[in-house]
Write a protein that holds these residues in place. Structure first.
Motif, PDB file in Angstrom:
ATOM      1  N   LEU A 180      -3.590   5.893   4.194  1.00 55.68           N
ATOM      2  CA  LEU A 180      -3.392   5.381   2.840  1.00 55.68           C
ATOM      3  C   LEU A 180      -3.790   6.402   1.788  1.00 55.68           C
ATOM      4  O   LEU A 180      -4.730   7.168   1.975  1.00 55.68           O
ATOM      5  N   ASP A 181      -3.073   6.380   0.684  1.00 59.11           N
ATOM      6  CA  ASP A 181      -3.414   7.239  -0.451  1.00 59.11           C
ATOM      7  C   ASP A 181      -4.407   6.481  -1.334  1.00 59.11           C
ATOM      8  O   ASP A 181      -4.074   5.981  -2.397  1.00 59.11           O
ATOM      9  N   LYS A 182      -5.665   6.404  -0.858  1.00 53.81           N
ATOM     10  CA  LYS A 182      -6.660   5.584  -1.566  1.00 53.81           C
ATOM     11  C   LYS A 182      -6.926   6.095  -2.973  1.00 53.81           C
ATOM     12  O   LYS A 182      -7.020   5.324  -3.915  1.00 53.81           O
ATOM     13  N   LYS A 183      -7.049   7.433  -3.075  1.00 51.67           N
ATOM     14  CA  LYS A 183      -7.375   8.019  -4.361  1.00 51.67           C
ATOM     15  C   LYS A 183      -6.251   7.752  -5.359  1.00 51.67           C
ATOM     16  O   LYS A 183      -6.484   7.318  -6.485  1.00 51.67           O
ATOM     17  N   GLY A 184      -5.016   7.998  -4.914  1.00 47.69           N
ATOM     18  CA  GLY A 184      -3.860   7.799  -5.781  1.00 47.69           C
ATOM     19  C   GLY A 184      -3.742   6.351  -6.229  1.00 47.69           C
ATOM     20  O   GLY A 184      -3.490   6.073  -7.397  1.00 47.69           O
ATOM     21  N   MET A 185      -3.940   5.429  -5.271  1.00 46.54           N
ATOM     22  CA  MET A 185      -3.831   4.018  -5.617  1.00 46.54           C
ATOM     23  C   MET A 185      -4.917   3.617  -6.618  1.00 46.54           C
ATOM     24  O   MET A 185      -4.678   2.842  -7.524  1.00 46.54           O
ATOM     25  N   ARG A 186      -6.097   4.205  -6.438  1.00 45.32           N
ATOM     26  CA  ARG A 186      -7.198   3.897  -7.350  1.00 45.32           C
ATOM     27  C   ARG A 186      -6.872   4.379  -8.769  1.00 45.32           C
ATOM     28  O   ARG A 186      -7.105   3.670  -9.739  1.00 45.32           O
ATOM     29  N   GLU A 187      -6.302   5.593  -8.834  1.00 48.45           N
ATOM     30  CA  GLU A 187      -5.966   6.140 -10.157  1.00 48.45           C
ATOM     31  C   GLU A 187      -4.871   5.324 -10.831  1.00 48.45           C
ATOM     32  O   GLU A 187      -4.948   5.014 -12.022  1.00 48.45           O
ATOM     33  N   GLU A 210       0.837  -1.190   0.000  1.00 52.83           N
ATOM     34  CA  GLU A 210       0.000   0.000   0.000  1.00 52.83           C
ATOM     35  C   GLU A 210       0.877   1.248   0.000  1.00 52.83           C
ATOM     36  O   GLU A 210       1.983   1.243   0.536  1.00 52.83           O
ATOM     37  N   GLU A 211       0.339   2.293  -0.604  1.00 60.79           N
ATOM     38  CA  GLU A 211       1.067   3.556  -0.629  1.00 60.79           C
ATOM     39  C   GLU A 211       0.387   4.554   0.290  1.00 60.79           C
ATOM     40  O   GLU A 211      -0.841   4.647   0.311  1.00 60.79           O
ATOM     41  N   ARG A 212       1.223   5.284   1.042  1.00 60.58           N
ATOM     42  CA  ARG A 212       0.658   6.248   1.983  1.00 60.58           C
ATOM     43  C   ARG A 212       0.576   7.626   1.370  1.00 60.58           C
ATOM     44  O   ARG A 212       1.249   7.931   0.403  1.00 60.58           O
ATOM     45  N   ARG A 213      -0.244   8.453   1.992  1.00 56.74           N
ATOM     46  CA  ARG A 213      -0.365   9.837   1.546  1.00 56.74           C
ATOM     47  C   ARG A 213       0.931  10.579   1.795  1.00 56.74           C
ATOM     48  O   ARG A 213       1.648  10.268   2.740  1.00 56.74           O
ATOM     49  N   PRO A 214       1.212  11.579   0.971  1.00 58.68           N
ATOM     50  CA  PRO A 214       2.396  12.393   1.245  1.00 58.68           C
ATOM     51  C   PRO A 214       2.167  13.246   2.487  1.00 58.68           C
ATOM     52  O   PRO A 214       1.032  13.478   2.881  1.00 58.68           O
ATOM     53  N   GLY A 215       3.259  13.688   3.097  1.00 58.20           N
ATOM     54  CA  GLY A 215       3.163  14.598   4.234  1.00 58.20           C
ATOM     55  C   GLY A 215       2.829  13.871   5.526  1.00 58.20           C
ATOM     56  O   GLY A 215       2.832  12.651   5.578  1.00 58.20           O
ATOM     57  N   LEU A 266     -13.153   5.900  17.229  1.00 57.34           N
ATOM     58  CA  LEU A 266     -12.544   6.743  16.197  1.00 57.34           C
ATOM     59  C   LEU A 266     -11.166   6.211  15.810  1.00 57.34           C
ATOM     60  O   LEU A 266     -10.839   6.075  14.630  1.00 57.34           O
ATOM     61  N   VAL A 267     -10.367   5.881  16.828  1.00 51.55           N
ATOM     62  CA  VAL A 267      -8.993   5.442  16.556  1.00 51.55           C
ATOM     63  C   VAL A 267      -8.984   4.108  15.807  1.00 51.55           C
ATOM     64  O   VAL A 267      -8.333   3.954  14.765  1.00 51.55           O
ATOM     65  N   VAL A 268      -9.742   3.128  16.329  1.00 54.96           N
ATOM     66  CA  VAL A 268      -9.737   1.813  15.682  1.00 54.96           C
ATOM     67  C   VAL A 268     -10.427   1.883  14.311  1.00 54.96           C
ATOM     68  O   VAL A 268      -9.980   1.253  13.350  1.00 54.96           O
ATOM     69  N   GLY A 269     -11.494   2.681  14.230  1.00 58.27           N
ATOM     70  CA  GLY A 269     -12.174   2.851  12.947  1.00 58.27           C
ATOM     71  C   GLY A 269     -11.234   3.439  11.900  1.00 58.27           C
ATOM     72  O   GLY A 269     -11.194   2.990  10.749  1.00 58.27           O
ATOM     73  N   PHE A 270     -10.448   4.424  12.325  1.00 58.23           N
ATOM     74  CA  PHE A 270      -9.470   5.039  11.417  1.00 58.23           C
ATOM     75  C   PHE A 270      -8.429   4.015  10.984  1.00 58.23           C
ATOM     76  O   PHE A 270      -8.134   3.857   9.798  1.00 58.23           O
ATOM     77  N   ALA A 271      -7.898   3.270  11.966  1.00 57.29           N
ATOM     78  CA  ALA A 271      -6.855   2.285  11.649  1.00 57.29           C
ATOM     79  C   ALA A 271      -7.376   1.230  10.681  1.00 57.29           C
ATOM     80  O   ALA A 271      -6.672   0.817   9.753  1.00 57.29           O
ATOM     81  N   LEU A 272      -8.633   0.814  10.870  1.00 58.41           N
ATOM     82  CA  LEU A 272      -9.184  -0.236  10.002  1.00 58.41           C
ATOM     83  C   LEU A 272      -9.434   0.258   8.584  1.00 58.41           C
ATOM     84  O   LEU A 272      -9.204  -0.466   7.615  1.00 58.41           O
ATOM     85  N   SER A 273      -9.920   1.508   8.462  1.00 53.21           N
ATOM     86  CA  SER A 273     -10.328   1.939   7.130  1.00 53.21           C
ATOM     87  C   SER A 273      -9.255   2.727   6.388  1.00 53.21           C
ATOM     88  O   SER A 273      -9.288   2.803   5.162  1.00 53.21           O
ATOM     89  N   GLN A 274      -8.283   3.296   7.122  1.00 52.99           N
ATOM     90  CA  GLN A 274      -7.362   4.215   6.452  1.00 52.99           C
ATOM     91  C   GLN A 274      -5.905   3.754   6.422  1.00 52.99           C
ATOM     92  O   GLN A 274      -5.077   4.419   5.818  1.00 52.99           O
ATOM     93  N   THR A 275      -5.578   2.672   7.107  1.00 48.55           N
ATOM     94  CA  THR A 275      -4.167   2.278   7.132  1.00 48.55           C
ATOM     95  C   THR A 275      -3.962   0.911   6.477  1.00 48.55           C
ATOM     96  O   THR A 275      -4.908   0.139   6.313  1.00 48.55           O
ATOM     97  N   ALA A 276      -2.710   0.646   6.140  1.00 49.35           N
ATOM     98  CA  ALA A 276      -2.360  -0.636   5.532  1.00 49.35           C
ATOM     99  C   ALA A 276      -2.648  -1.772   6.513  1.00 49.35           C
ATOM    100  O   ALA A 276      -3.098  -2.845   6.116  1.00 49.35           O
ATOM    101  N   TRP A 277      -2.407  -1.506   7.806  1.00 45.62           N
ATOM    102  CA  TRP A 277      -2.681  -2.533   8.816  1.00 45.62           C
ATOM    103  C   TRP A 277      -4.143  -2.984   8.735  1.00 45.62           C
ATOM    104  O   TRP A 277      -4.449  -4.172   8.767  1.00 45.62           O
ATOM    105  N   ALA A 301     -13.343   0.511  -7.611  1.00 47.63           N
ATOM    106  CA  ALA A 301     -13.887   0.461  -6.255  1.00 47.63           C
ATOM    107  C   ALA A 301     -14.823  -0.728  -6.049  1.00 47.63           C
ATOM    108  O   ALA A 301     -15.435  -0.875  -5.004  1.00 47.63           O
ATOM    109  N   VAL A 302     -14.904  -1.597  -7.076  1.00 48.05           N
ATOM    110  CA  VAL A 302     -15.792  -2.756  -6.985  1.00 48.05           C
ATOM    111  C   VAL A 302     -15.080  -3.890  -6.248  1.00 48.05           C
ATOM    112  O   VAL A 302     -13.895  -4.131  -6.457  1.00 48.05           O
ATOM    113  N   ALA A 303     -15.816  -4.600  -5.377  1.00 55.47           N
ATOM    114  CA  ALA A 303     -15.220  -5.732  -4.658  1.00 55.47           C
ATOM    115  C   ALA A 303     -14.911  -6.854  -5.647  1.00 55.47           C
ATOM    116  O   ALA A 303     -15.689  -7.131  -6.562  1.00 55.47           O
TER     117      ALA A 303
END
Lengths: 261, 351
Positions: free
Chosen positions: A127-134, A113-118, B210-221, A152-154
Motif C-alpha cells: 500500500l502507498d500509505k504515505k501517499g494516501m495519508r497526504e 486502497e492505493e498501491r505503491r508504484p512499481g 514475516l509474510v503474514v505480518g507484511f500482508a496484514l500491515s502493508q496490503t489492502a487485504w 494517523a489517528v484512530a
C-alpha cells in the motif's frame, strides 16, 4: 392510481416508481425522486415513512422490487453498495460505516486502497500509505475541516463531530456525482452540527447533488433547496423552504395537510 | 497557576474553551499516556512482559540466558507459534479456531503416511498434506460464511471431526521419521549460528511471521481483515466484500496449519496422531497474551510471537528455577486474565 411520470433527463439522479416490500410490510410504494447537480434535496418523513428504504435503494444497499433508477438519463441497477459507488454515488450512513480501530487515512481509502508504484505495488501489493495519508490530508483541508488534523489517528479516538467529518470527507473525496447523507447531525451538538451543515453547503458549491435525510427541521430549512416529503411509503410532495414553512412541512409529513395540486 | 501547553493544540481555539482545554490536558496524566501508547502499539505490553520474564529467570538461574537454553526455547516455541499465526488471523476477524491442532495433525498424518507407507515422493506427500489443511480451513470458512454459524461452534465441531478422521485413518499408529522421505523431516535439521542452534522449522516459522505480518500491515487485504473484524457491517457498507475476506482468512489459516504440520514432524521426529493435544488452547493463549483482542480488529502477529515466547519462557524458566510445573500453569493462567483485562482497558481510550 396515476402512473409514474417520465424521467427528468437533466437530473443527475432520477428514480421512478420505486417499490420495495419486506414480506407483508410495504417500505416503498411507487416513489419518484429527482436530484439536480449542485442541489441539496432533503428527504423528511416520520419514522417508518420509508426514508431509509428510499436511500438504501438509491445507494445499492437494497435492491428495489420494481421501479427504475437513472443517472444522467441512463438506466442503472445497483446490486450492492459498490455498484452505486462506481456509478458516482457516495453515502454517509447514519452509523458512518467507519472502522473505529483504523486511522483516518485508512478509513478514507477503505475498500479503494492505493498501491505503491512499481513492483512494490504490483508484485508485493504494497500500500502507498504515505501517499494516501497526504491525499487524505488534502481532501480534508479542501473541505475546510479544521477539527481533524492528524491522519494517523484512530477514528475511535475522535469525537462524534470529527467522525462525521471524516465520513463526509470520504464521500466528498470520491463522490463523483451524488452524495447521500443519512441523519448527519442527529448525534451532534449545536457547534458540530453547524460545521457539518457548512460541509453540506461546500458539497453543493462543488456541483455535487446532495441528498440529505434528516429529522431536524431547522437544519433542513437552513440548507435544503427542495424538500421531498415521504409519508407511508409514498412521496407526499416536494416543497421548498421558500414555498412552505416548517409547520407546513411537519403537517404534510404527518398527514394533517395534503398537497393535492 | 501554570498552564502547560504541551500535547495537541486546542481545536480551532474558541476562547471559552480554555478551561476545558486545560482540564483535558491535565487529565492526560502518566497512566493515560500508557493507555494511549498501548492503544497505538498493542505489542508493547507483551514485549515488556517478555523482557521482565527473561531478566527475572536469568537472575534466578543464569543458565536461562545461555545460547543452548535460548535455542531450545525457540525450537519448542516454533510449532505453537506457527499455529498461532493462523489463530491470530481468525481472532482478528472476531472469530476463534478450536480446530487448529486437529487440522494440523490430520495434515501431518496424511503427509507422513503418504510419504512412508504409500511411497509418494517427499514433495508430493507434503503438497497433499498442505491441500488437506487448506480443505480443512476452507470447510471452517464455508460453514462460518455460508451457513453464518458462530466460529466457536463450527470449530468445536470440526475439532472432533478432524480428530476422529485422523484416528480412523491412522488406526492410532505413529509413523517414525526413518520411514519418511528426508524432505518431511527437513524442518528438524539444525544450523549452528555461533553457539545458537536453529532448525529449519524455526526459520520457516519466522518466514511465516514475516509474510503474514507484511500482508496484514502493508496490503489492502490486511486492512480489510482488520475492518471486517472491527465492524463487519461498517466494512460491508464501505464496500468491502466481507464474506470473501472472511473466507480467505480461514483458507490462509489452513495453509498456515499445513506448514505448522511440517514443522511439527521435524520437531517431534515422528508423526503421532496424539501430538500437541492442547494446541488450540496454547495458540489462543499466545494470541491473547500477545495483545490481540478477542473482539476482533485489533492486534497482530508480532504480539502473538512474543506471547508464544512468553509461555515457553515461563515453562523453561520455572523448570530451571526448580519450581513445580503446576506453577507454570498458574502463571500462564494469570497472564491470560491480565492480558484480557489490559485489552478491555485500552479499548476505552479516548483522545
Amino acid at each position: 392510481m396515476s402512473e409514474s411520470s417520465e424521467h427528468d433527463d437533466t437530473a443527475v439522479l432520477s428514480a421512478r416508481g420505486l417499490v420495495k416490500t419486506f414480506g407483508r410490510v410495504i417500505g416503498l410504494d411507487g416513489v419518484d425522486l429527482d436530484l439536480q447537480r449542485g442541489e441539496v434535496l432533503a428527504v423528511i418523513g416520520d419514522n417508518g415513512a420509508g426514508k431509509s428504504t428510499l436511500i438504501k435503494t438509491l445507494t445499492g444497499a437494497l435492491v428495489p422490487d420494481a421501479g427504475e433508477i437513472r443517472m444522467d438519463g441512463h438506466p442503472v441497477s445497483f446490486k450492492r453498495p459498490q455498484d452505486a459507488r462506481e456509478a458516482g454515488i457516495e453515502t454517509v450512513y447514519q452509523t458512518l460505516a467507519v472502522a473505529p480501530a483504523l486511522d483516518i487515512a485508512s478509513n478514507l481509502y477503505l475498500a479503494r486502497e492505493e498501491r505503491r508504484p512499481g513492483p512494490l505495488g504490483s508484485v508485493l501489493r504494497m500500500l502507498d500509505k504515505k501517499g494516501m495519508r497526504e491525499r487524505a490530508q488534502k481532501s480534508v483541508s479542501d473541505l475546510g475541516i479544521s477539527t481533524v488534523q492528524n491522519m494517523a489517528v484512530a477514528v475511535e479516538s475522535l469525537s462524534g463531530g470529527q467522525r462525521q467529518a471524516v465520513a463526509v470527507a470520504r464521500a466528498a473525496a470520491f463522490g463523483g456525482k451524488v452524495v447521500v447523507l443519512d441523519e448527519p447531525t442527529a448525534a451532534l451538538g449545536v457547534k458540530e452540527s453547524a460545521q457539518v451543515l457548512r460541509l453540506v453547503e461546500s458539497l453543493r458549491e462543488r456541483g455535487l447533488g446532495v441528498i440529505l435525510i434528516s429529522h431536524n427541521m431547522p437544519h433542513v430549512w437552513q440548507v435544503a433547496d427542495r424538500i421531498h416529503v415521504q409519508r407511508l411509503g409514498r412521496c407526499a410532495g416536494v416543497i421548498s423552504p421558500e414555498s412552505h414553512s416548517m409547520t407546513d412541512g411537519v403537517a404534510i409529513m404527518t398527514g394533517a395537510l395534503s398537497l393535492d395540486a | 497557576m501554570t498552564v502547560t501547553t504541551e500535547g495537541s493544540p486546542a481545536t480551532n481555539g474558541a476562547p471559552a474553551g480554555r478551561a476545558a482545554t486545560e482540564l483535558a490536558e491535565r487529565r492526560r496524566r502518566p497512566l493515560q499516556r500508557v493507555q494511549h501508547l498501548l492503544h497505538a502499539h498493542p505489542a508493547v505490553s507483551p514485549a515488556i512482559i517478555l523482557v521482565i520474564t527473561c531478566v527475572v529467570f536469568t537472575m534466578l538461574n543464569p543458565r536461562f540466558s545461555e545460547p543452548g537454553t535460548v535455542s531450545l526455547m525457540v525450537q519448542q516455541t516454533a510449532v505453537v507459534a506457527a499455529l498461532a499465526v493462523g489463530q491470530t488471523l481468525i481472532i482478528l476477524t472476531a472469530g476463534i479456531d478450536l480446530s487448529v491442532g486437529a487440522a494440523a495433525i490430520l495434515a501431518m498424518m496424511v503427509m507422513a503416511s503418504y510419504g512412508s507407507e504409500h511411497g509418494l515422493p517427499g514433495g508430493a506427500a507434503l503438497l497433499l498434506g498442505l491441500v488437506v489443511a487448506i480443505v480443512a480451513g476452507a470447510l471452517n470458512g464455508a460453514l462460518v460464511t455460508r451457513l453464518k454459524l458462530p466460529p466457536f461452534i463450527v470449530t468445536l465441531g470440526t475439532l472432533s471431526v478432524f480428530t476422529a478422521i485422523t484416528l480412523i485413518y491412522t488406526g492410532g499408529q505413529s509413523i517414525q521419521q526413518i520411514a519418511m522421505p528426508d524432505l518431511l523431516s527437513w524442518t528438524g535439521d539444525t544450523h549452528a549460528i555461533g553457539d545458537f542452534r536453529v532448525t529449519n522449522g524455526v526459520l520457516l516459522c519466522v518466514l511465516l511471521y514475516l509474510v503474514v505480518g507484511f500482508a496484514l500491515s502493508q496490503t489492502a487485504w490486511g486492512r480489510h481483515v482488520y475492518a471486517v473484524g472491527d465492524d463487519p457491517e461498517a466494512a460491508r457498507l464501505a464496500g468491502i466484500r466481507t464474506t470473501r475476506v472472511l473466507f480467505s482468512v480461514y483458507v490462509v489459516a489452513g495453509v498456515v496449519y499445513g506448514i505448522a504440520a511440517w514443522i511439527l514432524i521435524g520437531r517431534a521426529g515422528a508423526a503421532s496422531p496424539n501430538a500437541i493435544g492442547d494446541a488450540n488452547l496454547e495458540s489462543i493463549t499466545a494470541v491473547v497474551i500477545g495483545g490481540t483482542s478477542l473482539f476482533g480488529g485489533r492486534g497482530g502477529v508480532v504480539g502473538t510471537l512474543l506471547g508464544a515466547l512468553i509461555v515457553q519462557a515461563f515453562a523453561l524458566g520455572l523448570s530451571l528455577a526448580g519450581v513445580d510445573d503446576q506453577y507454570r500453569l498458574l502463571a500462564v493462567g494469570i497472564l491470560v486474565v491480565a492480558a484480557v483485562s489490559v485489552d478491555q482497558w485500552i479499548r476505552k481510550v479516548r483522545a
